[in-house]
Design a protein around this motif. Structure first.
Motif, PDB file in Angstrom:
ATOM      1  N   ASN A 157      -0.352 -39.786  29.875  1.00  0.00           N
ATOM      2  CA  ASN A 157       0.143 -39.752  31.263  1.00  0.00           C
ATOM      3  C   ASN A 157       1.567 -39.215  31.324  1.00  0.00           C
ATOM      4  N   GLU A 158       2.410 -39.648  30.381  1.00  0.00           N
ATOM      5  CA  GLU A 158       3.786 -39.148  30.344  1.00  0.00           C
ATOM      6  C   GLU A 158       3.821 -37.647  30.053  1.00  0.00           C
ATOM      7  N   ILE A 159       2.992 -37.211  29.139  1.00  0.00           N
ATOM      8  CA  ILE A 159       2.940 -35.784  28.802  1.00  0.00           C
ATOM      9  C   ILE A 159       2.436 -34.978  29.989  1.00  0.00           C
ATOM     10  N   ARG A 160       1.426 -35.499  30.678  1.00  0.00           N
ATOM     11  CA  ARG A 160       0.890 -34.825  31.862  1.00  0.00           C
ATOM     12  C   ARG A 160       1.968 -34.706  32.948  1.00  0.00           C
ATOM     13  N   LEU A 161       2.739 -35.788  33.156  1.00  0.00           N
ATOM     14  CA  LEU A 161       3.835 -35.752  34.135  1.00  0.00           C
ATOM     15  C   LEU A 161       4.898 -34.733  33.734  1.00  0.00           C
ATOM     16  N   PHE A 162       5.229 -34.691  32.448  1.00  0.00           N
ATOM     17  CA  PHE A 162       6.210 -33.734  31.943  1.00  0.00           C
ATOM     18  C   PHE A 162       5.724 -32.303  32.150  1.00  0.00           C
ATOM     19  N   LEU A 218       5.968 -31.366  35.765  1.00  0.00           N
ATOM     20  CA  LEU A 218       7.363 -31.120  36.122  1.00  0.00           C
ATOM     21  C   LEU A 218       7.802 -29.723  35.662  1.00  0.00           C
ATOM     22  N   LEU A 219       7.405 -29.344  34.458  1.00  0.00           N
ATOM     23  CA  LEU A 219       7.723 -28.000  33.962  1.00  0.00           C
ATOM     24  C   LEU A 219       7.079 -26.915  34.836  1.00  0.00           C
ATOM     25  N   ILE A 220       5.859 -27.151  35.262  1.00  0.00           N
ATOM     26  CA  ILE A 220       5.182 -26.187  36.140  1.00  0.00           C
ATOM     27  C   ILE A 220       5.929 -26.062  37.464  1.00  0.00           C
ATOM     28  N   GLU A 221       6.397 -27.192  37.971  1.00  0.00           N
ATOM     29  CA  GLU A 221       7.166 -27.178  39.221  1.00  0.00           C
ATOM     30  C   GLU A 221       8.480 -26.408  39.038  1.00  0.00           C
ATOM     31  N   TYR A 222       9.169 -26.646  37.921  1.00  0.00           N
ATOM     32  CA  TYR A 222      10.412 -25.915  37.637  1.00  0.00           C
ATOM     33  C   TYR A 222      10.151 -24.413  37.526  1.00  0.00           C
ATOM     34  N   ARG A 223       9.086 -24.051  36.809  1.00  0.00           N
ATOM     35  CA  ARG A 223       8.752 -22.631  36.661  1.00  0.00           C
ATOM     36  C   ARG A 223       8.521 -21.985  38.025  1.00  0.00           C
ATOM     37  N   THR A 224       7.795 -22.677  38.893  1.00  0.00           N
ATOM     38  CA  THR A 224       7.518 -22.168  40.237  1.00  0.00           C
ATOM     39  C   THR A 224       8.805 -22.007  41.037  1.00  0.00           C
ATOM     40  N   ASN A 225       9.681 -23.004  40.951  1.00  0.00           N
ATOM     41  CA  ASN A 225      10.944 -22.926  41.680  1.00  0.00           C
ATOM     42  C   ASN A 225      11.821 -21.789  41.171  1.00  0.00           C
ATOM     43  N   PHE A 226      11.860 -21.596  39.856  1.00  0.00           N
ATOM     44  CA  PHE A 226      12.642 -20.483  39.306  1.00  0.00           C
ATOM     45  C   PHE A 226      12.057 -19.139  39.746  1.00  0.00           C
ATOM     46  N   SER A 234      10.304 -18.649  29.258  1.00  0.00           N
ATOM     47  CA  SER A 234      10.477 -19.678  28.226  1.00  0.00           C
ATOM     48  C   SER A 234       9.773 -20.969  28.629  1.00  0.00           C
ATOM     49  N   ILE A 235       9.908 -21.334  29.888  1.00  0.00           N
ATOM     50  CA  ILE A 235       9.226 -22.534  30.382  1.00  0.00           C
ATOM     51  C   ILE A 235       7.715 -22.359  30.270  1.00  0.00           C
ATOM     52  N   GLN A 236       7.213 -21.170  30.604  1.00  0.00           N
ATOM     53  CA  GLN A 236       5.782 -20.904  30.510  1.00  0.00           C
ATOM     54  C   GLN A 236       5.295 -21.038  29.069  1.00  0.00           C
ATOM     55  N   THR A 237       6.094 -20.584  28.110  1.00  0.00           N
ATOM     56  CA  THR A 237       5.726 -20.699  26.705  1.00  0.00           C
ATOM     57  C   THR A 237       5.592 -22.174  26.302  1.00  0.00           C
ATOM     58  N   VAL A 238       6.523 -23.000  26.755  1.00  0.00           N
ATOM     59  CA  VAL A 238       6.452 -24.434  26.470  1.00  0.00           C
ATOM     60  C   VAL A 238       5.220 -25.051  27.126  1.00  0.00           C
ATOM     61  N   ILE A 239       4.943 -24.667  28.352  1.00  0.00           N
ATOM     62  CA  ILE A 239       3.769 -25.198  29.071  1.00  0.00           C
ATOM     63  C   ILE A 239       2.487 -24.884  28.296  1.00  0.00           C
ATOM     64  N   GLU A 240       2.398 -23.657  27.786  1.00  0.00           N
ATOM     65  CA  GLU A 240       1.190 -23.256  27.048  1.00  0.00           C
ATOM     66  C   GLU A 240       1.036 -24.004  25.730  1.00  0.00           C
ATOM     67  N   LYS A 241       2.129 -24.488  25.161  1.00  0.00           N
ATOM     68  CA  LYS A 241       2.060 -25.220  23.896  1.00  0.00           C
ATOM     69  C   LYS A 241       1.653 -26.667  24.079  1.00  0.00           C
ATOM     70  N   ILE A 242       1.762 -27.178  25.299  1.00  0.00           N
ATOM     71  CA  ILE A 242       1.409 -28.572  25.563  1.00  0.00           C
ATOM     72  C   ILE A 242      -0.108 -28.670  25.668  1.00  0.00           C
TER      73      ILE A 242
END
Length: 111
Positions: free
Chosen positions: A61-66, A69-77, A101-109
């Motif tokens: 659940n924590e990882i899913r929330l994280f 949040l990263l997806i939201e940041y990527r969208t805002n950027f 860079s954020i997208q790369t992290v998202i894909e690794k999760i």
């Protein structure tokens, strides 16, 4: 009799690795912490260089929330980048790199 459908999935090769007692105990402890068998741990660490631990539901659940949040940041950027595209191309390029860079992290999760 082997029950695996794909012959490539059969673990047919065997190897021996020698450990001191303390080394063996450390590896065994790390395998237990990762939630995998000793053999799976050794196999994953030698082939992949890391072990994907089995996560508990509250960790998931924590990882899913994280990740959300990263997806939201990527969208805002992306939105900010589109707003300043013509007024500041240099900053737009930096924001685009950050977004990538954020997208790369998202894909690794992995969930």
């Amino acid at each position: 009799m082997n029950k695996k459908k794909n012959p490539d999935d059969v673990l047919s090769k065997r190897t021996t690795v020698r450990y001191t007692l303390s080394e063996y105990q450390k590896v065994k402890k790390k395998a237990n912490e990762a939630g995998v068998s000793f053999s799976d741990f050794c196999r994953q660490i030698t082939i992949e260089g890391f072990v994907q631990a089995i996560r508990l539901s509250h960790d998931m659940n924590e990882i899913r929330l994280f990740k959300n949040l990263l997806i939201e940041y990527r969208t805002n950027f992306s939105r900010i980048s589109n707003l300043i595209k013509t007024s500041d191309p240099g900053l737009c390029l930096e924001i685009s790199r950050l977004k990538d860079s954020i997208q790369t992290v998202i894909e690794k999760i992995r969930l």
